[in-house]
Design an enzyme around this catalytic site. Structure first.
Site, PDB file in Angstrom:
ATOM      1  N   GLN A  84     -11.511  -6.031 -22.618  1.00  0.00           N
ATOM      2  CA  GLN A  84     -11.183  -7.276 -23.331  1.00  0.00           C
ATOM      3  C   GLN A  84      -9.858  -7.182 -24.077  1.00  0.00           C
ATOM      4  OE1 GLN A  84     -12.243 -10.240 -23.252  1.00  0.00           O
ATOM      5  NE2 GLN A  84     -14.107  -9.989 -22.060  1.00  0.00           N
ATOM      6  N   SER A  85      -8.895  -6.494 -23.500  1.00  0.00           N
ATOM      7  CA  SER A  85      -7.627  -6.282 -24.191  1.00  0.00           C
ATOM      8  C   SER A  85      -6.802  -7.573 -24.317  1.00  0.00           C
ATOM      9  CB  SER A  85      -6.825  -5.242 -23.405  1.00  0.00           C
ATOM     10  OG  SER A  85      -5.483  -5.231 -23.810  1.00  0.00           O
TER      11      SER A  85
END
Ligand SMILES: Cc1ncc(COP(=O)(O)O)c(C=O)c1O
Length: 326
Positions: A84-85
């Site tokens: 989920q960067s």
């Protein structure tokens, strides 16, 4: 200390790609302040409102880093992060907007149904390679780059969080944007993780001759580790701008690791309260991994009476709100 015009001129001359380049708003969250029972004047710098790819501090970094990649003739951006960067999402967006390919190395498992940043990275056309640990990310990026070079492509590897001296310089530029909008605040509080944002703020304050205290609230690393990394990036900015050693890196670096809780991305009661309080008093959305923990740090300081009523404390909202939809 007077501003260092020579360094500021070099800083502001760095080539940039114009991803939503206007100044972000500075808001005064009066209802949040009232809910905290008063205290210092509060301001919020709204980098969450940058109008490119859902915004955030990574857009500032990519303006400079993508310009360098373009100047070097790159046709592919490679970077890494968690599944989920935010940084991966913005890198994928920069690549799409510049007509480049994007390869992302994510530590974790491919989600059955992509959500939030993972969904956006896919929509942006990035190819995602999964590895099992954080330590595997850098070697995987190098291997991908070598593969692409062998095919005749021109990849450009962006290290974690784009926290290179060049990426961090974008946050030093942001201090110039801020002081053109308002009187310098006494304190800046922000979320800190891969050191670039904090190094940029500290360097920017130093170059502008400000006395502003910069407090980075860690999202994961212990204070000593992260402060050391921030100093390393500060030395890198000195090299980038041709500054004398120590001019930036001798500045005070203050990292608070008291709000990490059980670890990176794991909410704490204080971060959940901060997230809820900002939403219910200001319709201001924080993200669970970075900005909610940083705001929890600010709130605790206000409640503990660690700021005076005469001070102005600016919360630099670094974005990440896409993470609410994970
Ligand atoms: C929303 C958000 N805030 C803050 C940070 C911290 O920035 P830096 O990695 O430059 O310390 C990040 C990235 O890691 C982020 O995505």
């Amino acid at each position: 200390m007077p501003p260092d015009r020579t360094l500021l001129d070099r800083l502001n001359a760095l080539p940039a790609v114009p991803f939503a380049p206007g100044a972000t708003p500075v808001d005064e969250p009066a209802r949040l302040r009232a809910a905290l029972g008063g205290g210092p004047r509060l301001l919020v710098k709204r980098d969450d409102a940058i109008a490119f790819a859902f915004g955030g501090n990574k857009v500032r970094k990519l303006r400079l880093v993508a310009a360098r990649a373009q100047a070097e003739g790159a046709d592919t951006l490679i970077t890494c992060g968690g599944v989920q960067s935010n940084h991966a999402r913005v890198t994928a967006a920069a690549a799409a907007a510049l007509g480049m390919r994007c390869l992302l190395v994510a530590n974790g498992v491919a989600p059955d149904r992509a959500t939030a940043n993972a969904l956006l990275a896919r929509l942006l056309g990035a190819k995602i390679h999964y590895v099992s640990s954080r330590a595997d990310r850098a070697p995987a990026m190098e291997a991908l780059a070598a593969e692409r070079i062998a095919r005749g492509e021109r990849p450009y590897v962006i290290p974690l969080g784009a926290s290179t001296p060049l990426g961090a310089a974008a946050l030093a530029q942001a201090i110039g944007e801020l002081v053109a909008q308002i009187d310098p605040p006494d304190v800046i509080v922000h979320a800190s993780s891969s050191a670039g944002t904090q190094a940029g703020f500290v360097a920017g304050c130093r170059m502008h001759g400000l006395r502003t205290q910069v407090i980075g609230v860690s999202a994961d690393e212990p204070s000593m580790v992260l402060a050391g990394e921030v100093r390393g990036v500060l030395r890198g900015i000195e090299g980038l701008l041709g500054a004398s050693p120590g001019v930036l890196a001798d500045a005070r670096v203050e990292v608070d690791d008291g709000f990490v809780g059980d670890g990176y991305g794991i909410p704490t009661p204080a971060s959940e309260e901060a997230l809820r309080l900002c939403a219910t008093t200001e319709a201001l959305f924080l993200d669970p991994t970075y900005t909610a923990k940083a705001m929890a740090g600010l709130i605790a300081r206000v409640r503990d009476g660690r700021f005076t009523a005469a001070q102005t404390v600016l919360f630099w909202h670094t974005g990440g709100q896409v993470g609410l939809f994970a």
